[in-house]
Design a protein around this motif. Structure first.
Motif, PDB file in Angstrom:
ATOM      1  N   LEU A 116       0.643  -0.704   0.417  1.00  0.00           N
ATOM      2  CA  LEU A 116      -0.020   0.302  -0.230  1.00  0.00           C
ATOM      3  C   LEU A 116       1.043   0.953  -0.039  1.00  0.00           C
ATOM      4  CD1 LEU A 116      -2.722  -0.722   2.427  1.00  0.00           C
ATOM      5  CD2 LEU A 116      -3.630  -0.489   0.022  1.00  0.00           C
ATOM      6  N   ALA A 117       2.083   0.932   0.372  1.00  0.00           N
ATOM      7  CA  ALA A 117       2.829   2.474   0.408  1.00  0.00           C
ATOM      8  C   ALA A 117       4.100   2.649  -0.615  1.00  0.00           C
ATOM      9  CB  ALA A 117       4.211   2.174   1.496  1.00  0.00           C
ATOM     10  N   ALA A 118       3.749   1.956  -1.552  1.00  0.00           N
ATOM     11  CA  ALA A 118       4.271   2.185  -2.489  1.00  0.00           C
ATOM     12  C   ALA A 118       3.897   2.820  -3.347  1.00  0.00           C
ATOM     13  CB  ALA A 118       4.596   0.507  -3.333  1.00  0.00           C
ATOM     14  N   PHE A 119       2.493   3.062  -2.986  1.00  0.00           N
ATOM     15  CA  PHE A 119       1.325   4.208  -3.990  1.00  0.00           C
ATOM     16  C   PHE A 119       1.754   5.310  -4.003  1.00  0.00           C
ATOM     17  CE2 PHE A 119      -0.891   0.178  -4.387  1.00  0.00           C
ATOM     18  CZ  PHE A 119      -1.453   0.215  -5.965  1.00  0.00           C
ATOM     19  N   SER A 120       1.957   5.860  -2.673  1.00  0.00           N
ATOM     20  CA  SER A 120       2.838   6.998  -2.377  1.00  0.00           C
ATOM     21  C   SER A 120       3.407   7.586  -3.494  1.00  0.00           C
ATOM     22  CB  SER A 120       3.211   7.198  -0.878  1.00  0.00           C
ATOM     23  OG  SER A 120       4.144   6.974  -0.888  1.00  0.00           O
ATOM     24  N   ASP A 121       4.699   6.655  -4.098  1.00  0.00           N
ATOM     25  CA  ASP A 121       5.519   7.709  -5.245  1.00  0.00           C
ATOM     26  C   ASP A 121       4.390   7.789  -6.683  1.00  0.00           C
ATOM     27  OD1 ASP A 121       7.166   7.700  -3.489  1.00  0.00           O
ATOM     28  OD2 ASP A 121       7.923   5.851  -4.086  1.00  0.00           O
ATOM     29  N   HIS A 122       2.933   7.665  -6.632  1.00  0.00           N
ATOM     30  CA  HIS A 122       2.414   8.011  -7.691  1.00  0.00           C
ATOM     31  C   HIS A 122       1.547   9.059  -7.692  1.00  0.00           C
ATOM     32  CE1 HIS A 122       5.001   5.085  -9.526  1.00  0.00           C
ATOM     33  NE2 HIS A 122       5.243   4.358  -8.773  1.00  0.00           N
ATOM     34  N   ASP A 123       1.336  10.207  -6.857  1.00  0.00           N
ATOM     35  CA  ASP A 123       0.320  10.317  -6.251  1.00  0.00           C
ATOM     36  C   ASP A 123      -0.806  10.040  -6.286  1.00  0.00           C
ATOM     37  OD1 ASP A 123       1.719  12.857  -7.427  1.00  0.00           O
ATOM     38  OD2 ASP A 123       1.350  11.742  -9.512  1.00  0.00           O
ATOM     39  N   LEU A 124      -1.254   8.434  -5.455  1.00  0.00           N
ATOM     40  CA  LEU A 124      -2.122   8.197  -4.920  1.00  0.00           C
ATOM     41  C   LEU A 124      -1.943   7.844  -3.509  1.00  0.00           C
ATOM     42  CD1 LEU A 124      -2.639   5.408  -7.907  1.00  0.00           C
ATOM     43  CD2 LEU A 124      -3.470   7.112  -7.155  1.00  0.00           C
ATOM     44  N   VAL A 125      -3.099   6.967  -3.382  1.00  0.00           N
ATOM     45  CA  VAL A 125      -2.487   6.721  -1.203  1.00  0.00           C
ATOM     46  C   VAL A 125      -3.701   5.239  -1.134  1.00  0.00           C
ATOM     47  CG1 VAL A 125      -3.295   7.230   0.937  1.00  0.00           C
ATOM     48  CG2 VAL A 125      -2.166   8.816  -0.023  1.00  0.00           C
ATOM     49  N   GLY A 126      -2.523   4.377  -0.909  1.00  0.00           N
ATOM     50  CA  GLY A 126      -3.368   2.738  -0.692  1.00  0.00           C
ATOM     51  C   GLY A 126      -3.834   3.028   0.289  1.00  0.00           C
ATOM     52  N   LEU A 127      -5.181   2.911   0.266  1.00  0.00           N
ATOM     53  CA  LEU A 127      -6.149   2.940   1.948  1.00  0.00           C
ATOM     54  C   LEU A 127      -6.422   1.112   2.106  1.00  0.00           C
ATOM     55  CD1 LEU A 127      -9.232   5.286   1.093  1.00  0.00           C
ATOM     56  CD2 LEU A 127      -6.908   5.366   2.434  1.00  0.00           C
ATOM     57  N   ALA A 128      -6.713   0.383   1.211  1.00  0.00           N
ATOM     58  CA  ALA A 128      -7.093  -1.189   1.600  1.00  0.00           C
ATOM     59  C   ALA A 128      -7.344  -1.911   0.727  1.00  0.00           C
ATOM     60  CB  ALA A 128      -8.304  -0.953   2.445  1.00  0.00           C
ATOM     61  N   PHE A 129      -7.522  -3.378   1.108  1.00  0.00           N
ATOM     62  CA  PHE A 129      -6.909  -3.979  -0.231  1.00  0.00           C
ATOM     63  C   PHE A 129      -8.296  -4.732   0.154  1.00  0.00           C
ATOM     64  CE2 PHE A 129      -3.239  -3.883   0.385  1.00  0.00           C
ATOM     65  CZ  PHE A 129      -2.525  -4.103  -1.160  1.00  0.00           C
TER      66      PHE A 129
END
Length: 325
Positions: free
Chosen positions: A128-141
């Motif tokens: 989930l944390a890996a999304f932060s470098d792409h203008d996104l915030v991973g919240l849940a699966f």
């Protein structure tokens, strides 16, 4: 095409003017699945939880049935902040975020329970944390069940039966290579084009879970389903980083907590829907092949793993997943 979808999203936001009066801010969330689908209902439930947690400051409006566009388009809109939240398959992120390739690998999970244990823990948080470098915030699966092949031509009883057949896959190089390793031909295309493509013979079939196979109507034109269960890929609920950064710290915490709570709602709905979808397609005369030796399928994935699991970080993720009991 992109401009049209962005315009649609902007117009949709205007249509929320009435709904927005109910709370201070209404977040726009996209989903390609139809109304009533477990992921759609889970985000609706998240909206109610969020409204309660924030005292009416934040709520969510879900735009289902690809009203704001297919997944590739809505991902870009979410990165730009035109869409606030997005329930998306992991596949379209595979070429963008290497970490998402690992839970997308064929046969990486031994069961749905194994997938839950992995994605609910530190490994899931790391992805989930890996999304932060792409203008996104991973919240849940969320769950997406197990994916299997279905087609309009013949029963598939072994890997040899796949030879030369044309299957739709998500727009991901990994999935293209997976199908190729099994001896079939992969055709990446948006989900919304699959029904007509099978109907007209552009492709022989596709691969998906029971609820998607049923709700899309694909079972009407592809009446052979083989439960090879090559993928148990979780789906992600992501938020625009632009939207997230505009919230207070308390609101950000409420969003994260509400997202996690919605996962439990989704899993209950998913289990019930999966059974109902299976019953419906079987009643419609679909031939479901369950007696299949998966060993050759698993062995065929060796070159796929060699191609995509290249860095020490990704190799470590695979090892940690496989070691999770």
């Amino acid at each position: 095409m992109k401009r049209r979808h962005i315009l649609a999203a902007l117009l949709a936001s205007v249509s929320l003017a009435g709904a927005a009066q109910a709370c201070e801010r209404t977040l726009r969330s996209s989903d390609t699945h139809p109304d009533g689908y477990p992921t759609v209902e889970a985000v609706k439930a998240m909206g109610k939880i969020l409204e309660e947690k924030t005292g009416g400051k934040l709520c969510i409006e879900v735009f289902h049935s690809a009203q704001l566009g297919q997944e590739k388009d809505t991902i870009e809109q979410t990165q730009f902040g035109v869409i606030d939240m997005n329930r998306v398959s992991l596949g379209p992120f595979n070429n963008m975020i290497p970490e998402t390739q690992i839970p997308s690998l064929p046969y990486i999970f031994r069961s749905t329970e194994h997938m839950h244990k992995v994605m609910d823990g530190p490994i899931g948080e790391e992805i989930l944390a890996a999304f932060s470098d792409h203008d996104l915030v991973g919240l849940a699966f969320y769950d997406a069940g197990s994916r299997s092949f279905y087609n309009s031509q013949k029963p598939i009883n072994s890997m040899a039966d796949l030879s030369g057949m044309k299957f739709r896959v998500m727009q991901s190089d990994l999935f293209v290579d997976m199908v190729g390793a099994l001896g079939a031909n992969a055709t990446p295309m948006p989900y919304g084009e699959v029904y007509s493509s099978i109907q007209t013979g552009v492709i022989d079939g596709a691969e998906n879970n029971y609820p998607s196979y049923e709700s899309s109507g694909h079972f009407e034109v592809a009446k052979y389903l083989t439960l090879d269960q090559h993928l148990i890929v979780p789906e992600i609920l992501a938020m625009s980083k632009k939207t997230y950064d505009s919230l207070s710290a308390d609101e950000q915490a409420a969003v994260r907590a509400a997202a996690k709570e919605s996962v439990l709602v989704m899993r209950d709905l998913w289990a019930a829907r999966e059974k109902a979808s299976e019953d419906k397609v079987r009643a419609a005369g679909v031939e479901v092949i369950t007696d299949i030796d998966k060993t050759p399928f698993i062995e065929a994935m060796v070159p796929v793993y060699q191609k995509y699991v290249t860095s020490d970080k990704l190799k470590s993720l695979v090892e940690r997943i496989q070691a999770t009991k």
